[in-house]
Design an enzyme around this catalytic site. Structure first.
Site, PDB file in Angstrom:
ATOM      1  N   HIS A 221       0.768  -1.404   0.157  1.00  0.00           N
ATOM      2  CA  HIS A 221      -0.014   0.212  -0.078  1.00  0.00           C
ATOM      3  C   HIS A 221       0.983   1.230   0.021  1.00  0.00           C
ATOM      4  O   HIS A 221       0.263   2.322   0.019  1.00  0.00           O
ATOM      5  CB  HIS A 221      -0.976  -0.038   1.171  1.00  0.00           C
ATOM      6  CG  HIS A 221      -2.023  -1.283   1.263  1.00  0.00           C
ATOM      7  ND1 HIS A 221      -2.835  -1.428   0.156  1.00  0.00           N
ATOM      8  CD2 HIS A 221      -2.294  -2.065   2.260  1.00  0.00           C
ATOM      9  CE1 HIS A 221      -3.421  -2.472   0.466  1.00  0.00           C
ATOM     10  NE2 HIS A 221      -3.237  -2.913   1.534  1.00  0.00           N
TER      11      HIS A 221
ATOM     12  N   HIS B 230      -6.294  -7.419  -0.027  1.00  0.00           N
ATOM     13  CA  HIS B 230      -6.342  -6.086  -0.551  1.00  0.00           C
ATOM     14  C   HIS B 230      -5.610  -5.539  -1.728  1.00  0.00           C
ATOM     15  O   HIS B 230      -4.569  -6.277  -2.062  1.00  0.00           O
ATOM     16  CB  HIS B 230      -5.682  -5.032   0.723  1.00  0.00           C
ATOM     17  CG  HIS B 230      -6.374  -5.354   2.103  1.00  0.00           C
ATOM     18  ND1 HIS B 230      -5.755  -6.461   2.848  1.00  0.00           N
ATOM     19  CD2 HIS B 230      -7.571  -4.973   2.584  1.00  0.00           C
ATOM     20  CE1 HIS B 230      -6.629  -6.379   3.980  1.00  0.00           C
ATOM     21  NE2 HIS B 230      -7.600  -5.611   3.787  1.00  0.00           N
TER      22      HIS B 230
ATOM     23  N   ASP C 280      -4.123 -12.899   4.020  1.00  0.00           N
ATOM     24  CA  ASP C 280      -5.243 -12.253   4.815  1.00  0.00           C
ATOM     25  C   ASP C 280      -6.535 -12.525   3.847  1.00  0.00           C
ATOM     26  O   ASP C 280      -7.658 -12.246   3.950  1.00  0.00           O
ATOM     27  CB  ASP C 280      -5.176 -10.743   4.807  1.00  0.00           C
ATOM     28  CG  ASP C 280      -4.518  -9.853   3.946  1.00  0.00           C
ATOM     29  OD1 ASP C 280      -4.292 -10.694   2.728  1.00  0.00           O
ATOM     30  OD2 ASP C 280      -4.269  -8.584   3.921  1.00  0.00           O
TER      31      ASP C 280
END
Length: 342
Positions: free
Chosen positions: A157, A195, A282
């Site tokens: 990120h 993500h 995740d």
């Protein structure tokens, strides 16, 4: 499997995290490193310490001004009377407000996206250690065909000049750039974290020599919200070199593995000199902040697919948070990958 790590990564250990209106225990604690390390040690993988390659591999991806802030923020803490065990701002720049201020709180808000990336004593040493592990693992992968970089905090990120989503330095991007420089060829990145790898996409979005593919939960109502959509395909020289495959929340093994297959087909068509896997766990059905329902066998199946995709493959640890399934999923993935390579 050769596992490259740096014990320095445990020096960044945030405690609290403001999420959905309340402060909770931070999901990205130093214990993640120790859990993952014990798992690979117990499974018989070979651990070696990262080599410090200095700042140049980091500068190949991140701006000097951003790196300078990360390196000096904690030493400047006395500029903020009453500061506690960490520095964190609640003021963030917006597109309509883009001046870069001089004060520490303003600088942090200029270079950070949210409240998940506090600066503490040891933060720089930890994030630099993680980045150095990725660089060292890239070198090992070139020599041995594959390697695993045990990085934390995660990195995908982080943009060239911005932290967010627990991430400070983009280890995946740093490793990819290291591979590109050493092979003089194109590099592909496949991100299987739940993500979207928005920072990685942003770093390479205008380039055609690095393919970025991300398989992730639909960002319409899931972090990082503002990037990760299927119509984001690159720009300029990078047009066509970015592929996003957003999936519905709750997706199980079959849908997830089908998307990985699609991503690997795009990788094969790109004919890269090396493949980097942004390895997030995740997507697990047991992850405390995840959105998919991937099983341990699903991770093993993904590993077998990925192992067959390219002779030079680097695995870089991204997300996957504190739960009993985390070490099981890592061991299953690495074991299946190694077995498929034999």
């Amino acid at each position: 499997m050769i596992v490259i790590h740096s014990p320095a990564v445990s020096l960044h250990d945030p405690s609290g995290y403001f999420r959905r209106g309340q402060t909770i225990s931070h999901p990205e604690q130093a214990e993640r490193y120790w859990i993952l390390r014990r798992a690979v040690e117990g499974a018989g993988h070979r651990l070696i310490d990262a080599v410090d390659h200095g700042l140049e591999p980091l500068r190949a991806v991140h701006t000097d001004s951003y790196l300078d802030l990360l390196r000096t923020a904690w030493t400047r803490k006395d500029e903020l009377p009453g500061v506690g065990e960490e520095i964190l701002t609640g003021h963030f720049a917006r597109p309509q407000m883009h001046a870069r201020p001089a004060g520490l709180l303003g600088l942090l808000g200029y270079h950070m996206a949210d409240t998940s990336t506090p600066i503490r004593a040891g933060t720089w040493e930890a994030i630099n250690g993680s980045a150095q592990a990725a660089v060292s693992a890239a070198d090992v992968a070139l020599e041995h065909g594959h390697a695993y970089a045990l990085c934390r905090p995660p990195g995908h990120h982080a943009y060239a000049d911005s932290a967010g989503g627990f991430c400070f330095l983009n280890s995946t991007a740093i490793a990819a750039e290291r591979l590109r420089a050493k092979t003089s060829g194109p590099i592909a990145i496949l991100d299987i974290d739940v993500h979207h790898g928005n920072g990685t996409q942003g770093i390479f979005y205008g380039r055609g020599d690095v393919l970025t593919v991300s398989i992730h939960a639909d960002p319409t109502n899931y972090f990082p919200f503002y990037a990760g959509y299927a119509n984001e395909t690159g720009e300029g020289a990078g047009q066509g070199a970015n592929l996003n495959l957003p999936l519905a929340e709750g997706s199980h093994d079959g849908v997830w593995l089908e998307a990985i297959g699609e991503g690997l087909r795009r990788v094969a068509a790109f004919s890269p000199a090396a493949l980097v896997i942004a390895l997030g766990f995740d997507a697990s059905e047991h992850d405390p902040i995840g959105a998919f329902k991937v099983s341990t066998e699903g991770f093993a199946a993904a590993a077998r697919m990925i192992a067959a995709a390219h002779p030079t493959t680097l695995l870089v640890q991204e997300g996957g948070y504190l739960c009993d399934a985390l070490p099981r999923n890592l061991v299953a993935f690495l074991g299946a990958f190694e077995e498929a390579r034999r």
